[in-house]
Design an enzyme around this catalytic site. Structure first.
Site, short mmCIF file in Angstrom:
data_model
loop_
_atom_site.label_atom_id
_atom_site.label_comp_id
_atom_site.label_asym_id
_atom_site.label_seq_id
_atom_site.Cartn_x
_atom_site.Cartn_y
_atom_site.Cartn_z
N SER A 119 0.70 -1.71 0.02
CA SER A 119 0.28 -0.08 -0.15
C SER A 119 0.43 1.04 -0.14
O SER A 119 0.30 2.14 -0.26
CB SER A 119 -0.63 0.36 1.13
OG SER A 119 -1.46 -0.87 1.96
N HIS A 140 -1.13 -2.84 -7.37
CA HIS A 140 -1.79 -2.65 -5.95
C HIS A 140 -3.53 -2.61 -6.14
O HIS A 140 -4.43 -1.97 -6.03
CB HIS A 140 -1.56 -1.29 -5.56
CG HIS A 140 -1.96 -0.36 -4.07
ND1 HIS A 140 -2.55 0.59 -4.15
CD2 HIS A 140 -2.42 -1.48 -3.01
CE1 HIS A 140 -3.00 0.71 -2.89
NE2 HIS A 140 -2.58 -0.55 -2.08
N GLU A 152 -4.59 0.15 -9.41
CA GLU A 152 -3.10 0.48 -9.43
C GLU A 152 -2.07 0.20 -9.58
O GLU A 152 -1.17 -0.95 -8.76
CB GLU A 152 -2.72 1.66 -8.19
CG GLU A 152 -4.09 2.01 -7.58
CD GLU A 152 -3.10 3.56 -6.67
OE1 GLU A 152 -3.94 4.88 -6.19
OE2 GLU A 152 -3.35 3.16 -5.62
N ASN A 190 -4.08 6.20 -1.87
CA ASN A 190 -4.49 6.69 -0.24
C ASN A 190 -3.59 7.45 -0.20
O ASN A 190 -3.55 8.34 1.27
CB ASN A 190 -3.15 5.52 0.82
CG ASN A 190 -3.75 4.12 0.69
OD1 ASN A 190 -5.23 3.91 0.87
ND2 ASN A 190 -3.31 2.39 0.35
#
Ligand code: NAD
Length: 291
Positions: A119, A140, A152, A190
């Site tokens: 992450s 991801h 991602e 994120n």
């Protein structure tokens, strides 16, 4: 290069979902974990989740059976060496991930693509510990993997165009949508999501609102499907804290400082849904706010 077989390292929350979607898309899957119980639990969970799709008429029982038959497990990491693509989804700790890649490298085919589902950890730094930084990138997935549409794809400094294109094609075959992100702390989702969650925790910490009023405000006032504190509990408060620390350290900007209340919850072992307590208490029938 045509990718047909996939090795998955780590059979936790993310690893089992990744195995699920690859097997349904027709890939041969081999999953490993240091913990044999985690492998067993992952297979049982994939079976249950596929069964749910059968019950909803999304797939047939035959499709489910074929998908289950395509998933193998092993506790020996190096068995994954013959896979065309490897996705590392082990615990979010750089020393663990580096050790996995270093152990795998001598056993890989020359053209195996290595990826990490991290992450927040630098893809370029992980890649530099392997013999193939040009064939290394971030892959991801979002949680829960079978439901969330986005993947991602993160390019390290050395990732070559062919590797990136192969991974884009894999995401399309999974029926998901990819976005491209450069390799900066926490990537795109994120980088934007975690400061918002952290700000919601500051809003609670400073007494601006209760857990309930913060979550209701964002759900009804900003049309978010989940409130930020409910979402933090779902992701895991330890994961949220780890990502804020990566943003804070990696971008050296005080606007990313983790809220002391988030740290306190993690210190208490109140990590959200997975430990049954976080901003909500999940031990009863319905979640009850803890503040
Ligand atoms: P998890 O704790 O549920 O599972 C991690 C698994 O890795 C465990 O089963 C553990 O036994 C295993 N493991 C640890 N060391 C290992 C090793 N050396 N070899 C093989 N297996 C090993 O964690 P998770 O939530 O599935 O997260 C996995 C990765 O996915 C992390 O990098 C995390 O940042 C990333 N991720 C998590 C989420 C999320 O919402 N949880 C979302 C996107 C990405």
């Amino acid at each position: 290069m045509a990718i047909e077989s996939v090795g998955i390292v780590g059979a936790g929350q993310m690893g089992n979902g990744i195995a699920h979607v690859f097997a349904l898309a027709g890939y041969e899957v081999l999953m490993t974990d240091v913990n044999a119980d985690a492998l067993q639990a992952a297979i049982a969970l994939i079976d249950r989740n596929l069964e749910r799709q059968v019950a909803k008429d999304l797939i047939t029982a035959a499709v489910k059976a074929d998908a289950m038959a395509r998933i193998g497990t092993t506790v020996t990491l190096t068995d994954l060496g013959q896979s065309d693509l490897i996705i590392e989804a082990a615990t979010e700790r750089e020393t663990i991930k580096t050790a996995i890649f270093e152990d795998l490298v001598p056993h890989l085919k020359p053209d195996t693509i290595l990826t990490s589902n991290t992450s927040s950890i630098s893809i370029t730094r992980l890649a530099s510990r392997t013999d193939r930084p040009e064939k290394f990138m971030g892959f991801h997935f979002m949680n829960p993997v079978p439901i969330m549409q986005l993947v991602e794809l993160i390019r390290g400094i050395a990732t070559d165009a062919e590797t990136f294109k192969s991974c884009q094609e894999v995401v399309a075959r999974l029926g998901k949508t990819s976005t491209a992100s450069e390799d900066f702390p926490a990537f795109i989702v994120n980088r934007i999501l975690m400061p918002m969650i952290n700000e919601a925790i500051y809003t609670l910490y400073e007494g601006v609102g209760s857990v309930q009023s913060i979550d209701t405000s964002l759900k009804l006032g900003a049309n978010h499907p989940m409130g930020p504190l409910e979402l933090a509990d779902f992701i895991g408060l330890d994961t949220c804290l780890a990502i804020m620390n990566v943003l804070h350290d990696g971008l050296a900007d005080t606007k990313y400082r983790p809220c002391p209340l988030l740290t306190k919850y993690v210190e208490a072992g109140w990590l959200g849904r997975k430990s049954k307590r976080g901003f909500y208490d999940y031990r009863g029938e319905t979640p009850v706010p803890t503040r």
